[in-house]
Design a protein around this motif. Structure first.
Motif, short mmCIF file in Angstrom:
data_model
loop_
_atom_site.label_atom_id
_atom_site.label_comp_id
_atom_site.label_asym_id
_atom_site.label_seq_id
_atom_site.Cartn_x
_atom_site.Cartn_y
_atom_site.Cartn_z
N LEU A 1 0.84 -1.18 0.00
CA LEU A 1 0.00 0.00 0.00
C LEU A 1 0.88 1.24 0.00
O LEU A 1 2.02 1.21 0.51
CB LEU A 1 -0.91 0.00 1.23
N PRO A 2 0.40 2.35 -0.55
CA PRO A 2 1.26 3.54 -0.69
C PRO A 2 1.91 4.00 0.60
O PRO A 2 3.11 4.31 0.62
CB PRO A 2 0.28 4.60 -1.23
N GLN A 3 1.16 4.03 1.71
CA GLN A 3 1.71 4.57 2.95
C GLN A 3 2.88 3.75 3.48
O GLN A 3 3.75 4.27 4.18
CB GLN A 3 0.62 4.67 4.02
N ASP A 4 2.94 2.46 3.11
CA ASP A 4 4.02 1.62 3.62
C ASP A 4 5.30 1.74 2.79
O ASP A 4 6.32 1.16 3.15
CB ASP A 4 3.56 0.17 3.70
N TYR B 1 -2.73 -1.03 -10.03
CA TYR B 1 -2.48 -2.02 -8.98
C TYR B 1 -3.44 -1.86 -7.80
O TYR B 1 -3.97 -2.83 -7.28
CB TYR B 1 -1.03 -1.88 -8.49
N GLY B 2 -3.67 -0.63 -7.39
CA GLY B 2 -4.52 -0.40 -6.22
C GLY B 2 -5.98 -0.19 -6.51
O GLY B 2 -6.77 0.10 -5.60
N GLU B 3 -6.37 -0.37 -7.77
CA GLU B 3 -7.75 -0.07 -8.17
C GLU B 3 -8.77 -0.87 -7.38
O GLU B 3 -9.84 -0.37 -7.02
CB GLU B 3 -7.92 -0.33 -9.66
N SER B 4 -8.47 -2.13 -7.10
CA SER B 4 -9.42 -2.98 -6.36
C SER B 4 -9.67 -2.47 -4.95
O SER B 4 -10.67 -2.82 -4.32
CB SER B 4 -8.91 -4.42 -6.31
N LEU B 5 -8.75 -1.64 -4.44
CA LEU B 5 -8.88 -1.07 -3.10
C LEU B 5 -9.18 0.43 -3.16
O LEU B 5 -9.04 1.13 -2.16
CB LEU B 5 -7.58 -1.30 -2.32
N ARG B 6 -9.55 0.90 -4.36
CA ARG B 6 -9.86 2.32 -4.58
C ARG B 6 -8.66 3.22 -4.30
O ARG B 6 -8.79 4.32 -3.77
CB ARG B 6 -11.08 2.75 -3.76
N ILE B 7 -7.48 2.72 -4.69
CA ILE B 7 -6.24 3.50 -4.55
C ILE B 7 -5.77 3.90 -5.93
O ILE B 7 -5.61 3.05 -6.82
CB ILE B 7 -5.15 2.67 -3.84
N PRO C 1 -9.31 -15.47 2.33
CA PRO C 1 -9.04 -14.11 2.81
C PRO C 1 -9.26 -13.02 1.76
O PRO C 1 -9.43 -11.86 2.11
CB PRO C 1 -7.56 -14.18 3.23
N ALA C 2 -9.29 -13.42 0.49
CA ALA C 2 -9.54 -12.44 -0.57
C ALA C 2 -10.94 -11.84 -0.48
O ALA C 2 -11.23 -10.82 -1.11
CB ALA C 2 -9.34 -13.08 -1.95
N LEU C 3 -11.82 -12.45 0.31
CA LEU C 3 -13.14 -11.88 0.55
C LEU C 3 -13.05 -10.57 1.32
O LEU C 3 -13.99 -9.77 1.30
CB LEU C 3 -14.01 -12.88 1.32
N PHE C 4 -11.94 -10.37 2.03
CA PHE C 4 -11.74 -9.17 2.84
C PHE C 4 -10.42 -8.50 2.45
O PHE C 4 -9.47 -8.45 3.24
CB PHE C 4 -11.79 -9.52 4.33
N PRO C 5 -10.33 -7.98 1.22
CA PRO C 5 -9.05 -7.49 0.70
C PRO C 5 -8.49 -6.28 1.44
O PRO C 5 -7.27 -6.14 1.53
CB PRO C 5 -9.37 -7.15 -0.76
N TYR C 6 -9.35 -5.42 1.95
CA TYR C 6 -8.83 -4.26 2.68
C TYR C 6 -8.11 -4.71 3.95
O TYR C 6 -6.98 -4.30 4.22
CB TYR C 6 -9.98 -3.32 3.06
N THR C 7 -8.78 -5.57 4.71
CA THR C 7 -8.20 -6.07 5.96
C THR C 7 -6.85 -6.74 5.71
O THR C 7 -5.85 -6.44 6.38
CB THR C 7 -9.16 -7.08 6.61
N VAL C 8 -6.81 -7.64 4.73
CA VAL C 8 -5.61 -8.44 4.52
C VAL C 8 -4.51 -7.63 3.84
O VAL C 8 -3.32 -7.81 4.16
CB VAL C 8 -5.95 -9.71 3.71
#
Length: 321
Positions: free
Chosen positions: A20-23, A39-45, A265-272
């Motif tokens: 993720l960008p912040q990391d 790359y981050g589109e699935s997480l709205r990044i 775990p892909a059901l909860f992509p933000y968390t993971v």
């Protein structure tokens, strides 16, 4: 100095991301990081967020030129035929079960860093992902059972982190749960037909030739019994196991419902994704500078095309490979 590319996984419904960008703040050599476009589109990044922290965003064909390639579901990666030269491949490799992937890595003399083998002081670095696997699998599977957990008698096989996650959800929703660790396998086999749901979270010994639930056992279960197979080792502890997808997660044999999603775990992509990015980003510089941390060295299962894992060697020998 090496370069590292982060690839979008093409596995069905896989939205988790390794960085993720912040990391990127944890990485000194951000200029050597290449991120696949969108790359981050699935997480709205937005791609710009990665560029704001110093990474380069590029088309997939450019990212594939990097020395090190990161794919969350590495063992299911579809890019090995597209790359040239020897690479360091990073992600969940599952090189024992993913026979075709391992064969390709050997032939092309790649090095494989298997995320599933990264431990710090005896604890798996992504242990929360394993807990989420149990949580997510139970939550989705019950949608296909037609009953609420508080109506069910449930057996959990295994007592590790995945089982802990499954237990958290089941207890929270009122299920009557029994847990069978490795030493209680015989007891489970005596009682297994009494359960409405069986959750398999076992870390299976791949040298074994037997099964906990064999094909012939299925007819003895009550119709509508469900096996939630989080471990998903095809043909092993559950003889009738085969991978399914999040979009099409279940099938039925002899009246027994099989839930066999192998990336729950892909059901909860933000968390993971937050778990993955925070954990892995701290190791990136060491890999880029060719001085990886000891726990990364221990997670190398294939080095320049040579298998280092005794378990993988033994399993491939069993398959006559």
């Amino acid at each position: 100095m090496k370069t590292m590319g982060f690839l979008i996984s093409h596995k069905a419904q896989e939205k988790r991301r390794a960085l993720l960008p912040q990391d990127l703040l944890n990485i000194r050599n951000c200029h050597n990081i290449f991120i696949e476009k969108n790359y981050g589109e699935s997480l709205r990044i937005d791609d710009q967020e990665y560029e704001n922290f110093g990474a380069k965003v590029a088309e997939r064909k450019e990212v594939l030129k990097c020395d090190c390639l990161v794919d969350v579901k590495l063992g299911d990666g579809d890019f090995l035929e597209e790359i040239e030269g020897e690479k360091t491949l990073i992600g969940w490799a599952h090189a024992l079960q993913k026979v075709a992937f391992t064969t390709s890595a050997i032939e092309k003399k790649h090095t494989v860093i298997a995320w599933e083998n990264i431990y710090v002081d005896g604890r798996y670095i992504f242990y929360r992902n394993r807990e989420v696997a149990g949580e997510a699998g139970v939550l989705q599977a019950f949608l296909y059972l037609g009953k609420m957990p508080y109506e069910c008698n449930v057996a959990i096989l295994g007592n590790g982190q995945t089982a802990k996650g499954a237990m958290r959800i089941l207890h929270g929703l009122g299920a009557n749960v029994d847990v069978y660790g490795r030493r209680l396998e015989k007891l489970f086999k005596e009682k297994m037909y009494a359960y409405d749901v069986i959750v398999n979270c076992i870390l299976w010994d791949t040298s074994r030739q037997d099964h906990i639930i064999a094909r012939e056992d299925l007819k003895k279960f009550r119709p509508g019994t469900m096996i939630i197979d989080i471990a998903n080792d095809p043909g092993m502890e559950i003889e009738t196991a085969r991978p399914t997808t999040i979009a099409d997660p279940v099938y039925e044999i002899d009246g027994v419902i099989h839930y066999e999603v192998d990336n729950t775990p892909a059901l909860f992509p933000y968390t993971v994704s937050h778990i993955l990015s925070k954990g892995f980003s701290t190791y990136v510089d060491g890999i880029l500078e060719d001085c990886p941390a000891p726990e990364i060295n221990q997670a190398i299962v294939i080095k320049d095309g040579v298998i280092l894992s005794e378990d993988i060697l033994a399993y491939r020998k069993k398959l006559n490979l």
